[in-house]
Design a protein around this motif. Structure first.
Motif, mmCIF file in Angstrom:
data_model
loop_
_atom_site.group_PDB
_atom_site.id
_atom_site.type_symbol
_atom_site.label_atom_id
_atom_site.label_comp_id
_atom_site.label_asym_id
_atom_site.label_seq_id
_atom_site.Cartn_x
_atom_site.Cartn_y
_atom_site.Cartn_z
ATOM 1 N N ASP A 157 15.943 60.185 36.353
ATOM 2 C CA ASP A 157 16.149 60.864 35.073
ATOM 3 C C ASP A 157 14.887 61.594 34.605
ATOM 4 O OD1 ASP A 157 18.517 59.535 35.312
ATOM 5 O OD2 ASP A 157 18.186 58.169 33.626
ATOM 6 N N GLY A 158 15.043 62.878 34.331
ATOM 7 C CA GLY A 158 14.004 63.642 33.659
ATOM 8 C C GLY A 158 12.875 64.149 34.523
ATOM 9 N N ILE A 159 12.729 63.678 35.753
ATOM 10 C CA ILE A 159 11.524 63.993 36.514
ATOM 11 C C ILE A 159 11.434 65.477 36.881
ATOM 12 C CG2 ILE A 159 12.506 63.379 38.765
ATOM 13 C CD1 ILE A 159 9.742 62.224 39.498
ATOM 14 N N ALA A 160 12.549 66.085 37.321
ATOM 15 C CA ALA A 160 12.521 67.491 37.708
ATOM 16 C C ALA A 160 12.314 68.391 36.495
ATOM 17 C CB ALA A 160 13.807 67.866 38.433
ATOM 18 N N SER A 161 12.891 67.999 35.360
ATOM 19 C CA SER A 161 12.720 68.782 34.135
ATOM 20 C C SER A 161 11.280 68.716 33.637
ATOM 21 C CB SER A 161 13.668 68.261 33.052
ATOM 22 O OG SER A 161 14.999 68.257 33.491
ATOM 23 N N ILE A 162 10.719 67.510 33.625
ATOM 24 C CA ILE A 162 9.335 67.330 33.190
ATOM 25 C C ILE A 162 8.386 68.136 34.065
ATOM 26 C CG2 ILE A 162 7.431 65.640 33.178
ATOM 27 C CD1 ILE A 162 9.063 65.370 30.693
ATOM 28 N N PHE A 202 16.635 63.459 29.544
ATOM 29 C CA PHE A 202 15.537 62.510 29.396
ATOM 30 C C PHE A 202 16.074 61.082 29.546
ATOM 31 C CE2 PHE A 202 12.196 60.148 27.152
ATOM 32 C CZ PHE A 202 11.065 60.740 27.697
ATOM 33 N N PRO A 203 15.320 60.189 30.200
ATOM 34 C CA PRO A 203 15.810 58.821 30.439
ATOM 35 C C PRO A 203 16.166 58.083 29.158
ATOM 36 C CG PRO A 203 13.788 59.267 31.678
ATOM 37 C CD PRO A 203 13.980 60.426 30.748
ATOM 38 N N PRO A 204 17.346 57.439 29.129
ATOM 39 C CA PRO A 204 18.393 57.443 30.159
ATOM 40 C C PRO A 204 19.229 58.727 30.091
ATOM 41 C CG PRO A 204 19.061 56.066 28.316
ATOM 42 C CD PRO A 204 17.665 56.536 28.000
ATOM 43 N N TYR A 273 8.318 58.262 44.327
ATOM 44 C CA TYR A 273 8.810 58.093 42.955
ATOM 45 C C TYR A 273 10.035 57.189 42.914
ATOM 46 C CZ TYR A 273 12.746 61.338 43.601
ATOM 47 O OH TYR A 273 13.915 61.927 44.003
ATOM 48 N N GLN A 274 10.830 57.186 43.988
ATOM 49 C CA GLN A 274 12.015 56.318 44.023
ATOM 50 C C GLN A 274 11.612 54.852 44.205
ATOM 51 O OE1 GLN A 274 13.886 58.626 47.159
ATOM 52 N NE2 GLN A 274 15.533 59.239 45.778
ATOM 53 N N TYR A 275 10.641 54.605 45.094
ATOM 54 C CA TYR A 275 10.132 53.246 45.231
ATOM 55 C C TYR A 275 9.513 52.770 43.913
ATOM 56 C CZ TYR A 275 10.694 52.716 50.299
ATOM 57 O OH TYR A 275 11.209 52.564 51.568
ATOM 58 N N ARG A 282 13.311 50.736 36.016
ATOM 59 C CA ARG A 282 13.921 51.818 35.249
ATOM 60 C C ARG A 282 13.160 53.114 35.512
ATOM 61 N NH1 ARG A 282 11.938 51.616 29.442
ATOM 62 N NH2 ARG A 282 9.986 50.429 29.509
ATOM 63 N N HIS A 283 13.723 54.227 35.034
ATOM 64 C CA HIS A 283 13.173 55.534 35.353
ATOM 65 C C HIS A 283 12.070 55.997 34.395
ATOM 66 C CE1 HIS A 283 17.194 56.740 37.540
ATOM 67 N NE2 HIS A 283 16.624 55.654 38.026
ATOM 68 N N LEU A 284 12.169 55.608 33.139
ATOM 69 C CA LEU A 284 11.286 56.151 32.107
ATOM 70 C C LEU A 284 9.798 56.006 32.436
ATOM 71 C CD1 LEU A 284 10.965 57.508 29.355
ATOM 72 C CD2 LEU A 284 11.131 55.253 28.293
ATOM 73 N N PRO A 285 9.299 54.831 32.849
ATOM 74 C CA PRO A 285 7.862 54.720 33.119
ATOM 75 C C PRO A 285 7.382 55.683 34.205
ATOM 76 C CG PRO A 285 8.871 52.544 32.999
ATOM 77 C CD PRO A 285 9.993 53.536 33.033
ATOM 78 N N VAL A 286 8.212 55.904 35.218
ATOM 79 C CA VAL A 286 7.816 56.794 36.312
ATOM 80 C C VAL A 286 7.795 58.249 35.837
ATOM 81 C CG1 VAL A 286 8.353 57.567 38.656
ATOM 82 C CG2 VAL A 286 8.770 55.184 37.987
#
Length: 337
Positions: A157-162, A202-204, A273-275, A282-286
């Motif tokens: 969530d959100g990584i490509a947009s960020i 954005f996560p979630p 990033y997946q690991y 969860r996705h937010l911290p990454v």
């Protein structure tokens, strides 16, 4: 004042259109269903990246007619971006064989490079080098890799947009500080269009980008970086530094999988990033960590390079910690059962 009204309109249009696409996806059950190779656990609507595509392309045409962006700069973005978005959209709603997708990718790259004149001279340790026909081949491979790596990296969530917002806004800051304000409109429009989508992603995430959006972002950002290099050779290094998180993770992962003999076109969950997201739970911290790396590490180095620091050395300084992070988070390794 007028340009800020345009940016506000783009933000509002992207925000609203993403909401419309989400409602449409829910009504038609166009959902991304989690499986063993997914990084999410809840069925989520997909295809929201179309909002970025439509908002950006329509606005780019309007600003070209207004004379804020030259048609010679707009046409590579319009043609290549539209082709990749259409192919991605069709693949999102069915399946297109990999060979046909790759043909379209090289077709889009060729269109863009014909309008731009290929690869400009590049700055290597203070010397401007013209690679001739080899440079044009490398530029085509670069654009194809950029759009594919962006697709690979659009997995949480959100990584490509960020990444898109940080890279485009960061490049605009470098342009502003180095006297290249004429280059700012196109990347800033993209950053604002993505920002409207990011509200929903954005996560979630409440909607996913899909291949139409991720491939579009990859090829458009790649073209923007080459257009900047035509204006000033060192700007190519600036963009490569700003995109370091995606370039290093995707390239390192692909390299390991190739060496192992994996079928690299098959879906997997072995990016760093997946690991990291599975480790965090969860996705937010990454996603926030990627933003912090972009703003606190890569952007200052890109600024130094834009202001005269050697681009190759700057790239090495920027990438070495990213490679170490890729190793630390097992990029490209087989997932343990």
């Amino acid at each position: 004042m007028t340009i800020w009204l345009v940016f506000s309109a783009v933000l509002s249009a992207s925000l609203l259109l993403t909401w419309v696409l989400r409602r449409y996806a829910l009504s038609r059950s166009l959902m991304d269903i989690p499986n063993g190779r997914s990084s999410h656990s809840v069925p989520t609507p997909r295809g929201g990246g179309v909002a970025i595509v439509l908002t950006y392309l329509v606005t780019l045409v309007l600003v070209a007619f207004a004379g804020w962006v030259s048609w010679s700069a707009a046409l590579p973005l319009l043609g290549a971006g539209a082709l990749i978005a259409v192919v991605g959209f069709l693949d999102d709603h069915g399946h297109i064989a990999a060979r046909w997708r790759l043909l379209a990718h090289f077709g889009a790259a060729l269109w863009a490079l014909l309008w731009m004149g290929g690869l400009p001279t590049i700055s290597l340790v203070g010397v401007e080098v013209d690679l001739g026909w080899l440079g044009h081949v490398l530029a085509a491979l670069y654009l194809v890799w950029m759009l594919n790596l962006y697709n690979f990296m659009d997995g949480i969530d959100g990584i490509a947009s960020i990444e898109a917002v940080c890279a485009c806004a960061g490049a605009c800051l470098v342009y502003w500080l180095t006297g290249h304000e004429n280059l700012m409109i196109a990347p800033m429009l993209l950053a604002v269009a993505v920002l409207g989508f990011l509200y929903w992603n954005f996560p979630p995430a409440r909607i996913f980008m899909g291949d139409a959006g991720s491939g579009f972002l990859g090829v458009v950002i790649g073209i923007l970086s080459l257009q900047a290099a035509w204006a000033a050779p060192e700007m190519l290094w600036v963009w490569l530094i700003l995109l370091g998180v995606f370039i290093v993770d995707a390239t390192f992962t692909l390299g390991r999988r190739l060496l192992r003999g994996d079928k690299v076109y098959e879906a997997h969950r072995s990016h760093a990033y997946q690991y990291a997201s599975r480790l965090a739970g969860r996705h937010l911290p990454v996603t926030l960590t990627v933003m912090a790396i972009n703003l606190l590490w890569l952007l200052p180095i890109a600024l130094f390079v834009g202001l005269g620091f050697d681009g190759v050395l700057g790239l090495m300084v920027a990438y070495i910690p990213l490679v170490l992070l890729a190793i630390k988070f097992h990029a490209g390794e087989l997932e343990k059962a």
